[in-house]
Design an enzyme around this catalytic site. Structure first.
Site, PDB file in Angstrom:
ATOM      1  N   ASP A 170      -9.277  -1.135  -6.448  1.00 39.18           N
ATOM      2  CA  ASP A 170      -8.024  -0.381  -6.367  1.00 39.18           C
ATOM      3  C   ASP A 170      -8.028   0.402  -5.066  1.00 39.18           C
ATOM      4  OD1 ASP A 170      -5.561   0.741  -7.076  1.00 39.18           O
ATOM      5  OD2 ASP A 170      -6.425   2.250  -8.406  1.00 39.18           O
ATOM      6  N   HIS A 171      -6.867   0.869  -4.661  1.00 42.24           N
ATOM      7  CA  HIS A 171      -6.745   1.789  -3.541  1.00 42.24           C
ATOM      8  C   HIS A 171      -6.582   3.209  -4.060  1.00 42.24           C
ATOM      9  CE1 HIS A 171      -4.990  -1.692  -0.936  1.00 42.24           C
ATOM     10  NE2 HIS A 171      -6.282  -1.524  -0.687  1.00 42.24           N
ATOM     11  N   TYR A 177      -2.201   2.865  -7.421  1.00 37.48           N
ATOM     12  CA  TYR A 177      -1.665   1.929  -8.421  1.00 37.48           C
ATOM     13  C   TYR A 177      -1.721   0.486  -7.949  1.00 37.48           C
ATOM     14  CZ  TYR A 177       0.113   6.465  -9.970  1.00 37.48           C
ATOM     15  OH  TYR A 177       0.209   7.779 -10.328  1.00 37.48           O
ATOM     16  N   HIS A 178      -2.896   0.104  -7.410  1.00 44.06           N
ATOM     17  CA  HIS A 178      -3.101  -1.257  -6.919  1.00 44.06           C
ATOM     18  C   HIS A 178      -4.308  -1.925  -7.573  1.00 44.06           C
ATOM     19  CE1 HIS A 178      -1.115   0.196  -2.888  1.00 44.06           C
ATOM     20  NE2 HIS A 178      -0.246   0.084  -3.871  1.00 44.06           N
ATOM     21  N   PRO A 179      -4.439  -1.892  -8.910  1.00 41.81           N
ATOM     22  CA  PRO A 179      -5.585  -2.578  -9.530  1.00 41.81           C
ATOM     23  C   PRO A 179      -5.512  -4.078  -9.255  1.00 41.81           C
ATOM     24  CG  PRO A 179      -3.968  -1.972 -11.198  1.00 41.81           C
ATOM     25  CD  PRO A 179      -3.532  -1.323  -9.920  1.00 41.81           C
TER      26      PRO A 179
END
Length: 584
Positions: A298-299, A472-474
């Site tokens: 994630d980021h 919110y980049h899983p």
């Protein structure tokens, strides 16, 4: 064909599932069932771009997942919302359109995702898109996904931020999704005619009248059905709708597009995954596959907030009266401040010398506020969302119960790796350098967060542990490749099983340098051709900026040929859009 039999069953009507539903039904000869746990996306809070914080924080439209205590973030539990609505996360996200750097996809190929090199995927980025300024060697001109640059940076803070980046010695780019990601410039968003242009609007809605597409909402899939003589063939799915459990069967394939949390969880519920994860959850192992749910990435980002000395920020528009006026104007005209996500300028830079391609990303916001839409402090302000985009830390998604209504265990192990902690130290120090350039002098006030007292490595680390939030980049939890932790092959088929694929951001081998909606859509576009047995689109060999030098992309196995080095930045940008300049 029987009523509950289909050629393809797609689980999840999100960024990838909507693309697949459209492409797999466009010929009219295949019956497709699309299952979605959520419901309709016909809400003003979804369709109006400026309302983006509402659906993301609403149980009706998003799975409100929460991580386990993150050991390297002072044991904080992190919010992990995922779309639960037609359009999936493309209906609740910030609408930022970033493809990633060309080298991100070369990295995928090097990780074993053969055929996913940058020159292979560029044609699918173009196929998906209609860029507001028209097609060119890098951008699409007639695809379903509308992409624009917001309100053309009308607020003076946007341009000042870009100029500050240039003052600090970085490049300016006229299109970070084109030849040159690196630098400062206008940010792009999936907004068309003033509305959020999710994959539900772009892909699903045009296909819903087709007689060969069946869309079932409010359907929770329990597991994939496995059959055949050896139990290794996906034959359908079991799902619940309206309190009734039923089954649907695929004469062709089952395709999981439930996202980087949902897809590995569903595989595990189906008995596919690590034995030491499945058996403690009371699930019979049907197919041992150790990479399911592993490699999770994630980021992270935090807000760098400053007071603004001029009354030009959006903080003056956050009271109920101004919000009402913005909303009414949007309802009547689909324009104004309601028609943008407000992230209209950005930057992509390298954290230090020797980094091959950008690893830090800025989203600039001409306001100081929280993701829930509340102001951060009284008075005018602005903020930068800044994060280290190439993390080395890895986490997991693991089923904890055979009950499909129970969420999985999620842990990202954020900042586990020292390189990630070092990256955020760079974020703090480089951002201060940029914001203290002359271009920001007339706007820059007091530094609110992190605050001038946060200076040493130890102070920065302590601040970051408490302040970072998920971007919110899983992704990457069912990675594509051929190594022992790979879950799917380059054809998106699950290793060791027949008629089962995963197509969504979970199959990324590594996380790209940017937001994930654009590459997820690209993956689905290319996978649709693979599923249909079509010849992939012809690769495109175009120059990209690498280490201040223009280089042409080459097919795997061929040497990369160096292009001319342009001493003048603007000359290089103009040449990049002239195909004849780079002909063989």
């Amino acid at each position: 064909m029987k009523e509950n039999h289909y050629d393809y069953i797609i689980v999840g009507a999100g960024s990838a599932g909507c693309v697949l539903a459209n492409r797999l039904t466009e010929d009219g000869d295949k019956r497709v069932l699309l299952l979605e746990t959520g419901g309709s996306d016909k809400s003003i809070f979804i369709q109006m771009p400026t309302a983006l914080s509402i659906p993301m924080n609403t149980k009706k439209y998003a799975w409100q997942f929460e991580t386990e205590p993150e050991p390297y973030l002072d044991n904080r539990r992190m919010h992990c919302p995922r779309g639960k609505v037609l359009g999936g996360s493309s209906s609740i996200n910030g609408m930022v359109y970033v493809r990633g750097h060309a080298r991100d996809f070369d990295e995928w190929a090097a990780e074993g995702a053969t055929g996913w090199h940058y020159d292979n995927v560029l044609p699918y980025f173009k196929k998906a898109e209609t860029w507001v300024f028209g097609g060119d060697p890098y951008r699409g001109g007639d695809g379903p996904l509308g992409v624009n640059n917001g309100n053309n940076m009308q607020n003076p803070l946007y341009r000042a931020f870009i100029e500050a980046g240039v003052d600090a010695g970085y490049l300016e780019t006229d299109d970070y999704n084109g030849a040159q990601q690196e630098g400062f410039g206008a940010m792009h968003m999936t907004v068309k005619n003033g509305r959020r242009w999710s994959t539900a609007n772009a892909y699903l809605r045009p296909a819903m009248d087709r007689p060969n597409l069946t869309v079932v909402t409010h359907a929770l899939v329990h597991r994939v059905l496995l059959g055949g003589a050896d139990g290794k063939t996906a034959t359908g799915v079991r799902y619940a709708q309206g309190g009734r459990v039923q089954e649907a069967f695929a004469d062709g394939e089952v395709i999981l597009s439930a996202g980087s949390i949902g897809s590995p969880h569903l595989l595990q519920l189906s008995g596919i995954g690590r034995r030491d994860v499945l058996e403690p959850a009371g699930i019979e192992v049907k197919h041992e596959l150790p990479g399911v749910g592993e490699n999770l990435q994630d980021h992270l980002e935090f807000y760098f907030q400053f007071r603004c000395t001029q009354p030009v920020s959006l903080n003056g528009k956050l009271d109920w009266w101004n919000k009402l006026k913005i909303g009414v104007r949007w309802l009547l005209r689909k324009d104004g401040l309601g028609a943008t996500n407000h992230f209209e300028s950005c930057g992509f830079i390298r954290s230090k010398a020797g980094v091959e391609w950008p690893d830090l990303q800025y989203h600039f916001l001409p306001a100081a506020m929280r993701y829930d839409g509340r102001e951060a402090f009284d008075g005018d302000g602005f903020q930068l969302h800044i994060g280290h985009n190439k993390p080395k830390s890895r986490g997991f998604v693991r089923v904890q119960s055979a009950d499909p209504t129970q969420p999985p265990r999620i842990r990202f192990n954020y900042l586990q790796h020292e390189a990630d902690r070092e990256g955020f130290r760079d974020c703090v120090r480089l951002t201060r350098e940029i914001i203290h350039q002359p271009a920001m002098d007339r706007f820059r006030g007091e530094e609110i967060q992190p605050g001038a007292g946060v200076q040493t490595d130890e102070q920065i680390d302590a601040f970051v542990r408490q302040a970072v939030e998920s971007a919110y980049h899983p992704s990457c939890s069912c990675k594509m490749g051929t190594d022992p932790l790979a879950v799917v092959g380059p054809d998106t088929r699950v290793h060791g099983l027949r008629n089962l694929r995963v197509v969504d951001s979970s199959i990324f081998p590594t996380i790209p340098n940017g937001n994930l909606n654009a590459p997820t859509i690209m993956v689905a576009e290319r996978a649709a051709d693979l599923i249909r047995g079509r010849e992939p689109l012809q690769p495109l060999d175009v120059p990209v900026l690498m280490d201040d030098q223009w280089q042409n992309r080459q097919r795997p196995g061929q040497p990369r040929r160096a292009a001319r080095v342009q001493s003048e930045k603007q000359a290089a940008l103009e040449a990049a859009h002239n195909e004849q300049e780079y002909s063989a």
